[in-house]
Design an enzyme around this catalytic site. Structure first.
Site, short mmCIF file in Angstrom:
data_model
loop_
_atom_site.label_atom_id
_atom_site.label_comp_id
_atom_site.label_asym_id
_atom_site.label_seq_id
_atom_site.Cartn_x
_atom_site.Cartn_y
_atom_site.Cartn_z
N GLU A 1 0.86 -1.26 -0.12
CA GLU A 1 -0.05 0.04 -0.15
C GLU A 1 0.75 1.37 -0.03
O GLU A 1 0.41 2.62 -0.45
CB GLU A 1 -0.89 0.01 1.17
CG GLU A 1 -2.05 -1.03 1.01
CD GLU A 1 -1.72 -2.36 1.88
OE1 GLU A 1 -0.49 -2.50 2.20
OE2 GLU A 1 -2.83 -3.28 1.94
N PHE B 1 -11.39 -6.81 14.10
CA PHE B 1 -10.24 -7.42 13.15
C PHE B 1 -9.88 -6.31 12.12
O PHE B 1 -10.88 -5.62 11.41
CB PHE B 1 -10.70 -8.64 12.54
CG PHE B 1 -9.92 -9.08 11.46
CD1 PHE B 1 -8.47 -9.69 11.77
CD2 PHE B 1 -10.15 -9.03 10.26
CE1 PHE B 1 -7.53 -9.99 10.99
CE2 PHE B 1 -9.09 -9.52 8.98
CZ PHE B 1 -7.74 -9.81 9.62
N GLN B 2 -8.82 -5.73 11.90
CA GLN B 2 -8.23 -4.74 10.90
C GLN B 2 -8.74 -3.53 11.28
O GLN B 2 -9.07 -2.80 10.21
CB GLN B 2 -8.55 -5.39 9.41
CG GLN B 2 -7.53 -6.53 9.08
CD GLN B 2 -7.18 -6.69 7.93
OE1 GLN B 2 -8.20 -6.56 6.80
NE2 GLN B 2 -6.36 -7.19 7.15
#
Lengths: 604, 180
Positions: A54, A116-117
């Site tokens: 990214e 999560f994330q």
């Protein structure tokens, strides 16, 4: 084709908003929270470049923005993807790069639960974006995207982040559906950037410019952001004013022009640095008195009055208090200065700069940029860059990473066109050059794009050569491989008694040729100066595949001139072959004569 | 620490869009630029889409001009008024719990009475009192109370409005020069 008022889901609206904002290319990487938004990408005309990390999406967007002037667009998922774009966001913030970054976020009910994330993306990026926002309703998506593009591209440009929770872009969620619209008016009562300077500030600036005897135009990246290169050329010529271009402004004024003094600052050339020190007027044009330019602020341009032109009011007086503050767009300001100058008598009304110009050309002759051209058996990086510039098309775009190779590229490449030099100036982000080259090539597919890189930098983002191959973006990489973290080694040599701590990378790992070939690039290795021209010519012939050239350069070459960090620009160190001459000149007081004469005059 | 109303502090009124996270944006700006906040107050205005901060800043930590310009770079900041002492009315509220044993209780009560304060809670040996006034008055009151022993104190920070008929310089988004 969705028409206004037609029902649309959040994901389709997000992509449709990007289309409405005239986005042609975006750089991204899919993942959990952004998954719904990736489905309509399949049906969109926007080209999506799938990077391998990214961070590269962010730098590619920056490269695209630098090369084209259009905003770069990044789409990534939540959590680790958002934290991976933190570096390019900070980079874009410091270098005023227009960029819109869309991050996925966990569903609204999960926000704040350590899902999560999940990470607090708007919190983390608050201080490294021009603005950011968490969208909480699907129907706010078009407005958020329209505002993001407006904020990113107007005033002082910068990165804007839009955080989009998964549930508001999930077609399965009834609340994610709304009637499509594209806003024609934005509601930003606190954001009205002022483009046009006040007439009185322009008149005051022109008065100082007319009477200055030793003026210097100190040009920064703001001139490029304002598309102001043409106005700059006219202003410099009309007022017969020498120009220095900072690291962010290389190419804003042609290096081949007789008024061009080149780059000032820590690794600027002697004449550019010393011209500023001895000037009686600095016209700071879209520049921000960065510490890498000023050195010790108290000793910077001590005899100069300051005209500061910048669109960001907060830059005025941040480091150095200007005598005349011109708040506005650099291009508009320069055009108005030219108009005002014509009203008060034109070029005839400007003081004579003949003596100043001849002083400067004397320094240029005595202390040019130089290196040991006679050295045998070693490949000099400066030589490689001189040949690369000579043998590549005139309008080649050059990107660079950060370190010695960046300084050499800025010094030894002759930039004669704006938007041909793309680098990480403010943040100094290693690994910038390869992904930035991808973005530049996407924006300018007909131009040759050379990424000048160092071996340390290439090991940070070299995996993006896979993106170049797979996405068919034929960039070229000139790897200046000295097997060291060269700039750090140089500082350890000069300031830490040659105690080299953790800077040696070694010659052999990785094997850059094999590595590059494995990623689909054509690769060369050059060790002998005699091979340089031939390999560059071959590389320039290849237009269907990426190319990497591993130039094995002299290991312990240093970048000169150099102003030690925090030191005064008056104490610039020049190339060792010139230093004794400079020391003698300094001892004789020959170089400070103009300024002393001037200050005596002002005392009278 | 500077107290509100002392020479080295400035009071600014910052009109912002009443949006999520705007307090964090302002606080974060002060933190990362190294500007010290003496006190900060925020509440919605009569227009529910807008809120007003009254911020007392330590003028020694940075020039006020630079603080104002940096604040203006926040997209949600709409207007900033610099409130100098002659042009504004300022008020602050103090709550304090003080030691008030039998032998000094009447003196504390007298002090509260002189400052037109109020008694909010009473217990054996302690009183909780409140007082509202200009920051200077509040400073004096707190100093006098401390002679008796302050157990806990909470000050509201300064709130301020321009005096009626006294124009104060206001900087609005989109204009480099202050308007009055």
């Amino acid at each position: 084709m969705t028409t206004p008022g037609q029902r649309i889901d959040g994901a389709s609206a997000l992509i449709k908003s990007l289309e409405a904002a005239d986005v042609e290319v975006m750089f991204g990487y899919p993942g959990g929270a952004i998954l719904p938004a990736y489905d309509p990408i399949l049906d969109s005309g926007i080209r999506h470049v799938l990077v391998r990390h990214e961070q590269a999406a962010g730098h590619a967007a920056e490269g695209y923005a630098h090369a084209t002037g259009k905003p770069g667009v990044v789409v990534v998922t939540s959590g680790p993807a958002a934290t991976n774009v933190v570096t390019p966001l900070a980079d874009a913030m410091l270098d005023s790069v227009p960029m819109v970054c869309i991050t996925g976020q966990v569903a609204l009910p999960a926000i704040g639960t350590d899902a999560f994330q999940e990470c607090d993306t708007t919190g983390i990026t608050r201080s490294i974006t021009k603005h950011n926002t968490l969208v909480t309703r699907a129907e706010d998506i078009p407005m958020a995207i329209a505002e993001a593009f407006h904020i990113a591209t107007t005033g002082r440009p910068g990165p804007v982040l839009v955080d989009v929770p998964k549930d508001i872009v999930s077609p399965a969620n009834p609340d994610a559906w709304f009637d499509w619209y594209w806003p024609t008016e934005l509601n930003l009562p606190g954001y009205q950037p002022d483009m046009t300077p006040s007439a009185s500030s322009i008149a005051d600036a022109v008065e100082l410019i007319r009477s200055a005897e030793r003026p210097v135009l100190y040009v920064g990246g703001g001139v490029l952001k304002a598309r102001g290169a043409e106005a700059l050329l006219a202003l410099a010529e009309r007022t017969n004013t020498p120009v220095v271009t900072t690291l962010m402004a290389r190419g804003a004024f042609p290096d081949s022009h007789e008024l061009c003094l080149g780059m000032p600052g820590m690794h600027g050339n002697y004449t550019a640095i010393t011209a500023i020190q001895q000037a009686d007027l600095l016209i700071a044009m879209g520049s921000r008195f960065d510490d890498r330019v000023t050195g010790k602020v108290g000793a910077f341009a001590p005899g100069a009055k300051i005209v500061h032109v910048d669109i960001d009011p907060a830059e005025h007086g941040k480091v150095r208090r200007p005598d005349v503050s011109v708040v506005g767009d650099c291009r508009i300001a320069m055009e108005q200065m030219l108009t005002r100058l014509a009203e008060v008598g034109g070029a005839e009304a400007v003081a004579d700069h003949t003596a100043w110009r001849s002083t400067l050309s004397g320094w240029q002759e005595k202390y040019p940029l130089t290196y040991d051209r006679e050295a045998t058996g070693e490949l000099k990086p400066q030589y490689v860059l001189e040949r690369l510039a000579e043998l590549s098309p005139d309008d080649t775009i050059v990107t660079s990473g950060v370190g010695q190779h960046q300084m050499w590229a800025s010094q030894y490449w002759q930039f004669d066109h704006p938007y041909t030099w793309i680098n990480s100036g403010g943040l100094g982000t290693m690994g910038f050059s390869v992904p930035a080259a991808l973005g530049a090539k996407m924006g300018m597919p007909d131009r040759t794009v050379w990424a000048v890189d160092g071996d340390g930098n290439f090991q940070m983002t070299g995996q993006e050569m896979i993106t170049a191959t797979v996405e068919n973006i034929p960039i070229k990489v000139a790897l200046l491989n000295n097997s060291y973290l060269g700039m750090v080694r140089q500082w350890q040599e000069l300031f830490y008694d040659r105690r080299y701590s953790e800077v040696s990378f070694g010659r052999d790992f990785p094997d850059y040729v094999k590595w590059s070939e494995s990623m689909g690039a054509v690769a060369f290795r050059v060790e002998d100066p005699d091979e340089v021209d031939d390999v560059i010519a071959q590389a320039n012939e290849i237009n269907d595949r990426p190319v990497v050239v591993d130039f094995r350069i002299a290991e312990e070459e240093n970048v000169y001139p150099m102003v030690p960090a925090g030191g005064s620009n008056d104490d610039v160190i020049v190339d060792p072959s010139q230093q004794s001459m400079l020391d003698a000149d300094r001892a004789a007081g020959a170089l400070g004569a103009d300024r002393r004469a001037a200050s005596k005059e002002s005392q009278r | 620490m500077n107290r509100p109303g002392t020479m080295s502090s400035h009071t600014i009124a910052v009109l912002v869009e009443n949006k999520a996270g705007v307090l964090a944006r302002v606080a974060d700006l002060f933190a990362r630029r190294g500007y010290n906040i003496v006190s900060l107050n925020v509440a919605p205005t009569t227009d529910p889409t807008m809120s007003r901060f009254t911020i007392v800043v330590d003028a020694e930590s940075a020039p006020i001009e630079q603080i104002v310009k940096q604040l203006f770079k926040l997209i949600n900041v709409v207007e900033i008024a610099q409130l100098g002492p002659p042009d504004v009315v300022e008020r602050e509220l103090i709550l304090a719990t003080v030691e008030a044993p039998q032998e000094s209780r009447s003196q504390v009560l007298e002090l509260v009475d002189i400052f037109k304060g109020r008694i909010l809670a009473v217990s054996t040996g302690k009183l909780t009192v409140s007082m509202e006034g200009t920051p200077d008055k509040v400073n004096d009151f707190e100093a006098l109370l401390s002679d008796y022993g302050i157990v806990e104190v909470q000050r509201s920070g300064v709130m301020a409005l321009p005096k009626v008929g006294r124009p104060v310089p206001r900087l609005r988004a989109g204009s480099a020069e202050p308007t009055v």
